[in-house]
Design a protein around this motif. Sequence first.
Motif, PDB file in Angstrom:
ATOM      1  N   GLY A  55     -34.733 -32.248 -28.440  1.00 61.45           N
ATOM      2  CA  GLY A  55     -34.909 -30.838 -28.098  1.00 61.45           C
ATOM      3  C   GLY A  55     -34.228 -29.916 -29.095  1.00 61.45           C
ATOM      4  O   GLY A  55     -34.779 -28.891 -29.504  1.00 61.45           O
ATOM      5  N   LYS A  56     -33.007 -30.281 -29.521  1.00 58.87           N
ATOM      6  CA  LYS A  56     -32.293 -29.471 -30.507  1.00 58.87           C
ATOM      7  C   LYS A  56     -33.017 -29.486 -31.856  1.00 58.87           C
ATOM      8  O   LYS A  56     -33.060 -28.477 -32.562  1.00 58.87           O
ATOM      9  CB  LYS A  56     -30.867 -29.975 -30.668  1.00 58.87           C
ATOM     10  N   PHE A  57     -33.578 -30.674 -32.185  1.00 55.32           N
ATOM     11  CA  PHE A  57     -34.319 -30.776 -33.444  1.00 55.32           C
ATOM     12  C   PHE A  57     -35.539 -29.866 -33.426  1.00 55.32           C
ATOM     13  O   PHE A  57     -35.805 -29.115 -34.366  1.00 55.32           O
ATOM     14  CB  PHE A  57     -34.732 -32.235 -33.678  1.00 55.32           C
ATOM     15  N   ASN A  58     -36.299 -29.915 -32.324  1.00 51.18           N
ATOM     16  CA  ASN A  58     -37.494 -29.078 -32.215  1.00 51.18           C
ATOM     17  C   ASN A  58     -37.145 -27.585 -32.244  1.00 51.18           C
ATOM     18  O   ASN A  58     -37.847 -26.767 -32.851  1.00 51.18           O
ATOM     19  CB  ASN A  58     -38.244 -29.412 -30.926  1.00 51.18           C
ATOM     20  N   ALA A  60     -36.453 -22.406 -37.930  1.00 52.21           N
ATOM     21  CA  ALA A  60     -36.668 -22.422 -39.375  1.00 52.21           C
ATOM     22  C   ALA A  60     -38.057 -21.905 -39.728  1.00 52.21           C
ATOM     23  O   ALA A  60     -38.243 -21.185 -40.719  1.00 52.21           O
ATOM     24  CB  ALA A  60     -36.472 -23.826 -39.920  1.00 52.21           C
ATOM     25  N   ALA A  61     -39.050 -22.279 -38.919  1.00 53.27           N
ATOM     26  CA  ALA A  61     -40.406 -21.783 -39.147  1.00 53.27           C
ATOM     27  C   ALA A  61     -40.462 -20.260 -38.986  1.00 53.27           C
ATOM     28  O   ALA A  61     -41.118 -19.556 -39.762  1.00 53.27           O
ATOM     29  CB  ALA A  61     -41.386 -22.458 -38.198  1.00 53.27           C
ATOM     30  N   GLY A  62     -39.746 -19.745 -37.969  1.00 58.86           N
ATOM     31  CA  GLY A  62     -39.696 -18.297 -37.787  1.00 58.86           C
ATOM     32  C   GLY A  62     -39.010 -17.597 -38.945  1.00 58.86           C
ATOM     33  O   GLY A  62     -39.438 -16.524 -39.384  1.00 58.86           O
ATOM     34  N   VAL A  72     -32.234 -19.309 -38.912  1.00 59.53           N
ATOM     35  CA  VAL A  72     -31.611 -20.536 -38.415  1.00 59.53           C
ATOM     36  C   VAL A  72     -30.124 -20.323 -38.180  1.00 59.53           C
ATOM     37  O   VAL A  72     -29.577 -20.699 -37.122  1.00 59.53           O
ATOM     38  CB  VAL A  72     -31.843 -21.698 -39.420  1.00 59.53           C
ATOM     39  N   GLU A  73     -29.425 -19.733 -39.138  1.00 57.16           N
ATOM     40  CA  GLU A  73     -27.977 -19.558 -39.008  1.00 57.16           C
ATOM     41  C   GLU A  73     -27.636 -18.697 -37.796  1.00 57.16           C
ATOM     42  O   GLU A  73     -26.781 -19.064 -36.971  1.00 57.16           O
ATOM     43  CB  GLU A  73     -27.429 -18.906 -40.279  1.00 57.16           C
TER      44      GLU A  73
END
Length: 554
Positions: A125-128, A134-136, A95-96
Motif C-alpha cells: 500500500g505504501k509503495f502504491n 510520484a506520478a502526480g 513526493v517529499e
Amino acid sequence: MTSTRSVQKAVLYCRVSGKKQVADGSGLGSQEHRCRQYAEAKGYEVVAVFPDDVSGGGDFMNRPGMVALLSFLDSNPTERFVVIFDDLKRYSRDVEFHLRLNRLMVERGAIRECLNFNFQDGPEGKFNETIAAAAGAYEREALVRQNRQKRIARMEQGFCVQAVPPPGYKYVKAKGSGKCLVLDEPVASIMREALEGYATGRFQTQSEVARFLDEEPNFPRAKTTKRIKEQRVKQLLTNQLYAGLVDGRPYGVSIYQGQHDGLVSIAVFERIQERLQEGAYAAWRKDVRDEFPVRGAVACASCSTPLTAGWSKGKYKKYPYYFCRSKGCDLYGKTIRRDKLEGDFEEVLANIQPSKTAIDMAAAMLKDILDAQAQKATSAVDAIKKELSKLEQDIDKLLDGVVAASNPRVITAYEKRIDDFERRKLVLQEKRRDLSGPQADFADLLELSLRFLSSVSDIWKNGSFELKRLALKLTFSGHLEYCREAGFRTPQTTVPFAFLGSSDRKEEMVLLERIELSASPLPRVRSTTELQQPIEARPIVGMRANVKRCLRTA
C-alpha cells in the motif's frame, strides 16, 4: 439495555489550482458534493470543510486551507477525525511533501480516506501510494514546463502572456493567434497622455501622474482603494508593453517587438526611464489649490525658497496672501497680497509673450529647417541600415561566445550585452520606420505650439487651473524670484520664449558699417559698395538669420 455508539466525525478537504476554476463553479463545489455523499454513505458527520484555490507549488504549507485543517486538528487533540478528499492529486502532488504530510496526519491521529484511492498500511500500500504521488509530481512539473515553453514561444512571436493586461489594453480572441492585445479606449488615450506627459516634463513627478489619473473617471481603480498610488504609477511607467515591446527577460529570453500597437514610441519610453533615474526637478505639492495657482512656482528673492500661501483672517472676512516660511530669512512671515503678486505675474507673462511678427518669422525658419532635415532623411536611413547590420554581426559574435563559455559569470555578462544590443536594435528599427514613413504636415506640428506661444497671457487669464499649471511649466525653466518691493526679477524662461524675446523690447539692428574702436585710425566707412542700400530695408534679413542660428543651436 441500549448502547449508544458515537458517530465518527469527518472533515473535508477540497482544492483547485486557481481562481478561474472557482469562478467557473465546477471545481470546489463538485468536490465538496462528492465528498459529502461519500461521508453520508459511510455514516460520518461532517463538521468542517477546508477549501483551497491555490496550487502551492507542491508545498502544502503554501495552501491556506491545508494549514487551517492542520490547525483545526491541533485544536481538537482528543478527537480522531477522518480527513476526506476527492482525489490523491488534490491531497499532494509532490513526493517529499506527500510523505511529510502523511507524518503530520499520523501525529494528529487523523485517518485519511480518498474517493479515488484506497490507502493500505502494508508495504504494498505504501509503495502504491508513493508511486501515485510520484506520478502526480511528474504531471505537475511536466505541466509547468509545458506552460513555460508555450509562454516563451508566444513571446518570441510578439504576443503578451500576462494574465491581466495593463490599463489601456484588453484581450480579444483572434483566429489562428489566440488572445491578442488591442487598445481599450478611452483608457488607452488616458494612458498615452500620462506617458507622454511624464516624458516631456508636463508631469514633473510620479505624484503628478497619479493626480492626473485620479481625476480621470474612466481610469480603472483597484477595489480596495479609490486613489492611484505612486507604486502603481511606477509600474505603469516601466511597463514595456506601452512601447509595443514584449519583455521576455523574466523567462530567460530577450525583448521582442510586440504584435500589438504601442501607446508611445520606444524613444519616448526610453526618455521616461531616463527621467525616472534623474528624479524630479521639484516635488509636486498635493495642497496646490485653485485659489493659489502660482504656489510652488514663485520663490522668495531673499532666500530662493518657494513661497507658500494661505488665508489670513480679518475682522470681517479672510484675505489671501503669499509669504515666505523659511526660518532665518529676512522676509520670514512677511506677507504679499495675492492680487499684487499675481498681478505682477500677469505683467511678466505679457512682457515675455512674443509678437506675431516674431512668431511668423520663427514658423518660417522652422519650415526651412524641417525641409532641410527631410532631405537628410534618406542618408540617415542608410546609416541606420549599416548600424543594424553591424549590430546583427555583434550579436552573432556574442552568441558564439555564450556557446563557447563555461563560466556562469561570463555567460551572464554575454547575455546582458546581447539584451543591450537587442534593445538598441529595436530603437534603430523604430527610427528607420519613422524616417521612411510619411512625415506629418508642418502646420499640424506647429499649430498648438504657436497658438500657445502667441496666447500664453490669455491662457493664464481665462484657462482652467490645470492649464495654468501647464503654462507655468512650459513657459519658465525655474522658479520665479519675487521681491516685495521691486516685484519679479528677470525670469528664467524656456527655450522658445528665450530666443523669440519679448514683444516690447526696444532693440535696433546694428548699422551696416564696419565697427571700429574709437582710438582706431581707420575711417568709419561702410565695408563694401554692395552694402550701400537703405538701412531700413535690411533688419528683417539680419533678424531672420539670427533666429535661424538660434533655432539650429536649440
